[in-house]
Scaffold this active site. Structure first.
Site, PDB file in Angstrom:
ATOM      1  CG  ASP A   1      -2.039   1.088   1.284  1.00 43.03           C
ATOM      2  OD1 ASP A   1      -2.257   1.258  -0.272  1.00 43.03           O
ATOM      3  OD2 ASP A   1      -1.943   2.122   2.191  1.00 43.03           O
TER       4      ASP A   1
ATOM      5  CD  GLU B   1      -1.801   5.673   3.261  1.00 41.95           C
ATOM      6  OE1 GLU B   1      -2.605   6.429   2.703  1.00 41.95           O
ATOM      7  OE2 GLU B   1      -2.274   4.721   3.719  1.00 41.95           O
TER       8      GLU B   1
ATOM      9  CG  HIS C   1      -1.515  10.226   4.598  1.00 41.30           C
ATOM     10  ND1 HIS C   1      -1.112  11.243   5.325  1.00 41.30           N
ATOM     11  CD2 HIS C   1      -1.601  10.725   3.394  1.00 41.30           C
ATOM     12  CE1 HIS C   1      -1.073  12.076   4.329  1.00 41.30           C
ATOM     13  NE2 HIS C   1      -1.325  12.012   3.385  1.00 41.30           N
TER      14      HIS C   1
ATOM     15  CG  HIS D   1      -5.690   5.012   5.223  1.00 43.46           C
ATOM     16  ND1 HIS D   1      -7.002   4.302   3.766  1.00 43.46           N
ATOM     17  CD2 HIS D   1      -7.726   5.789   5.709  1.00 43.46           C
ATOM     18  CE1 HIS D   1      -7.725   4.029   3.723  1.00 43.46           C
ATOM     19  NE2 HIS D   1      -8.548   4.961   4.338  1.00 43.46           N
TER      20      HIS D   1
ATOM     21  CG  ASP E   1      -3.805   0.659   5.193  1.00 44.47           C
ATOM     22  OD1 ASP E   1      -4.734   0.994   6.360  1.00 44.47           O
ATOM     23  OD2 ASP E   1      -4.614   1.796   4.061  1.00 44.47           O
TER      24      ASP E   1
END
Length: 239
Positions: A7, A9, A57, A151, A156
């Protein structure tokens, strides 16, 4: 088979100008976590974190000031994924768009679509009525995500790894059919070497029949009474 659940960000939603600021990954081998992880924060240079992204986030510009730029960590990222690993993400179009944009800025070749698995697409096919967000899938599969207040790339990835394993059939032991000893492909990880392998062997001679002579004679007598249209008669003609 190596798979990397990952994942990212980012500073915003537009990969033409926004940048990756965090990437996390979990390595799976034959659908089992190996214990290897990747977690990096990245300095986006002059690009500031958009307020909407910050709300998701919580990663601030101040926090990222002393982090390395993507150019300094790209080799570590590519080494972790390797030449054979599948890139697996939830809404992978978004994450791969950012990864390939970062690679393009450095003159690196893109990650091709045949190496990418989108768990959002998998979820939509498996659960067409939805919802299929990561939080919704955690609820569906009974995965505890109560500690997920914002997040985060590694958190995640950990949750998505559990969801992905459930979506493809749950936590079942891997079973390879082949020559014993051939399943060990990950030399650096002891857990991955413990894949169960079943070698198929041919018997040197057939098993002896377990039917007695008296039972065979009784069976033939029964067939004689049933007549020529009986299923057993047709079976005997075929054999």
């Amino acid at each position: 088979m190596r798979e990397i659940i990952f994942d990212t960000e980012t500073t915003g939603l537009d990969n033409r100008m926004d940048r990756i600021i965090e990437i996390g990954g979990i390595e799976l081998f034959n659908h089992f976590p190996t214990g290897r992880t990747l977690h990096l924060f990245v300095n986006p240079g002059d690009q500031k974190v958009h307020p909407d992204a910050l709300a998701v986030h919580g990663i601030t510009d101040e926090f990222l000031k002393d982090k390395p730029p993507f150019a300094d960590v790209v080799e570590e990222i590519l080494e972790f994924f390797g030449d054979d690993g599948k890139w697996i993400a939830h809404n992978a179009t978004f994450d791969m768009g950012f990864v390939n944009a970062e690679l393009a800025r450095l003159g690196q070749p893109p990650i091709l679509p045949d190496r990418v698995i989108d768990t959002l697409s998998l979820a939509r096919r498996k659960h067409p009525m939805g919802p299929n967000s990561l939080d919704a899938l955690c609820r569906r599969y009974g995965i505890d995500n109560s500690h997920r207040t914002k997040h985060g790339a590694l958190l995640d990835s950990e949750l998505l790894a559990e969801v992905y394993i459930e979506m493809i059939g749950g936590r079942q032991a891997a079973l390879g059919l082949g020559v014993a000893g051939s399943a060990s492909q990950n030399k650096d990880n002891a857990e991955a070497d413990e894949v169960v392998v079943a070698a198929i062997m041919e018997r040197p001679r057939p098993l002896a029949p377990r039917l007695s002579e008296a039972e065979a004679e009784a069976h033939q007598a029964l067939i004689a009474k049933l007549g020529q249209k009986a299923v057993w008669s047709k079976y005997e003609q075929l054999n």
